[in-house]
Design a protein around this motif. Structure first.
Motif, short mmCIF file in Angstrom:
data_model
loop_
_atom_site.label_atom_id
_atom_site.label_comp_id
_atom_site.label_asym_id
_atom_site.label_seq_id
_atom_site.Cartn_x
_atom_site.Cartn_y
_atom_site.Cartn_z
N TYR A 30 -7.12 92.63 -9.93
CA TYR A 30 -8.57 92.88 -9.84
C TYR A 30 -8.89 93.78 -8.66
O TYR A 30 -8.26 93.71 -7.61
N LYS A 31 -9.91 94.61 -8.84
CA LYS A 31 -10.52 95.36 -7.76
C LYS A 31 -11.94 94.82 -7.62
O LYS A 31 -12.62 94.58 -8.61
N LEU A 32 -12.35 94.65 -6.39
CA LEU A 32 -13.70 94.16 -6.08
C LEU A 32 -14.34 95.13 -5.12
O LEU A 32 -13.74 95.48 -4.10
N PHE A 33 -15.55 95.58 -5.45
CA PHE A 33 -16.34 96.39 -4.54
C PHE A 33 -17.57 95.58 -4.15
O PHE A 33 -18.29 95.08 -5.03
N VAL A 34 -17.79 95.45 -2.86
CA VAL A 34 -18.94 94.72 -2.33
C VAL A 34 -19.86 95.73 -1.67
O VAL A 34 -19.41 96.52 -0.82
N SER A 35 -21.14 95.72 -2.05
CA SER A 35 -22.11 96.67 -1.50
C SER A 35 -23.23 95.92 -0.80
O SER A 35 -23.75 94.93 -1.32
N LEU A 36 -23.59 96.42 0.38
CA LEU A 36 -24.71 95.89 1.15
C LEU A 36 -25.72 97.01 1.33
O LEU A 36 -25.35 98.17 1.52
N GLU A 37 -27.00 96.66 1.29
CA GLU A 37 -28.06 97.64 1.51
C GLU A 37 -28.94 97.19 2.65
O GLU A 37 -29.37 96.03 2.69
N GLY A 38 -29.20 98.10 3.56
CA GLY A 38 -30.06 97.75 4.68
C GLY A 38 -30.19 98.90 5.65
O GLY A 38 -29.58 99.96 5.47
N PRO A 39 -30.96 98.67 6.68
CA PRO A 39 -31.14 99.73 7.68
C PRO A 39 -29.92 99.84 8.60
O PRO A 39 -29.18 98.88 8.80
N VAL A 40 -29.74 101.02 9.13
CA VAL A 40 -28.73 101.22 10.16
C VAL A 40 -29.35 100.73 11.47
O VAL A 40 -30.42 101.18 11.87
N HIS A 41 -28.69 99.78 12.11
CA HIS A 41 -29.21 99.22 13.36
C HIS A 41 -29.00 100.23 14.49
O HIS A 41 -27.86 100.68 14.71
N PRO A 42 -30.06 100.58 15.20
CA PRO A 42 -29.94 101.63 16.22
C PRO A 42 -28.93 101.32 17.32
O PRO A 42 -28.27 102.21 17.82
N GLU A 43 -28.79 100.04 17.66
CA GLU A 43 -27.87 99.69 18.75
C GLU A 43 -26.41 99.78 18.35
O GLU A 43 -25.54 100.01 19.18
N THR A 44 -26.09 99.62 17.04
CA THR A 44 -24.70 99.68 16.59
C THR A 44 -24.39 100.94 15.77
O THR A 44 -23.23 101.30 15.64
N GLY A 45 -25.41 101.53 15.18
CA GLY A 45 -25.19 102.67 14.29
C GLY A 45 -24.62 102.27 12.94
O GLY A 45 -24.13 103.11 12.19
#
Length: 115
Positions: A30-45
């Motif tokens: 199996y191949k698994l792709f996990v996607s997250l959506e959100g803002p880029v945090h300014p302190e971490t980039g």
């Protein structure tokens, strides 16, 4: 922004009510792709550090599925039901989760975006 990371696991299963050969015990890479959506945090980039994401995915999914018999966890272990199970394991720890993709073979995939 959407972040996407790939994982893999080996597992065996059968689909008890399948009219064809999938009713027999067999395995997949199996191949698994996990996607997250959100803002880029300014302190971490970053949305999230890839290592932090992997800690969650490996603990909650990969360790439980890799080299295991899927029917023990997911009785009707179709790609569709596997994707829902993965979502349910990850969503509480990863609120930014927006999509999981489960490839049973190189050319057979399901995409789940939550209920």
């Amino acid at each position: 922004m959407i972040l996407r990371k790939e994982y893999g696991f080996e597992a065996a299963h059968f689909i008890h009510n399948h009219p064809g050969k999938c009713k027999n015990l067999h395995g997949h890479s199996y191949k698994l792709f996990v996607s997250l959506e959100g803002p880029v945090h300014p302190e971490t980039g970053m949305i999230i550090d890839f290592d932090d994401l992997s800690k969650v995915v490996v603990e909650k999914v990969i360790q439980r599925l890799d080299h295991h018999f899927l029917n023990d966890l997911i009785p009707l272990s179709t790609a569709e039901n596997i994707s829902v199970w993965i979502w349910e394991q990850l969503k509480p720890a990863l609120p930014e989760l927006c999509q999981v993709e489960v490839f049973e073979t190189a050319d057979n995939c399901v995409i789940y975006r939550g209920a």
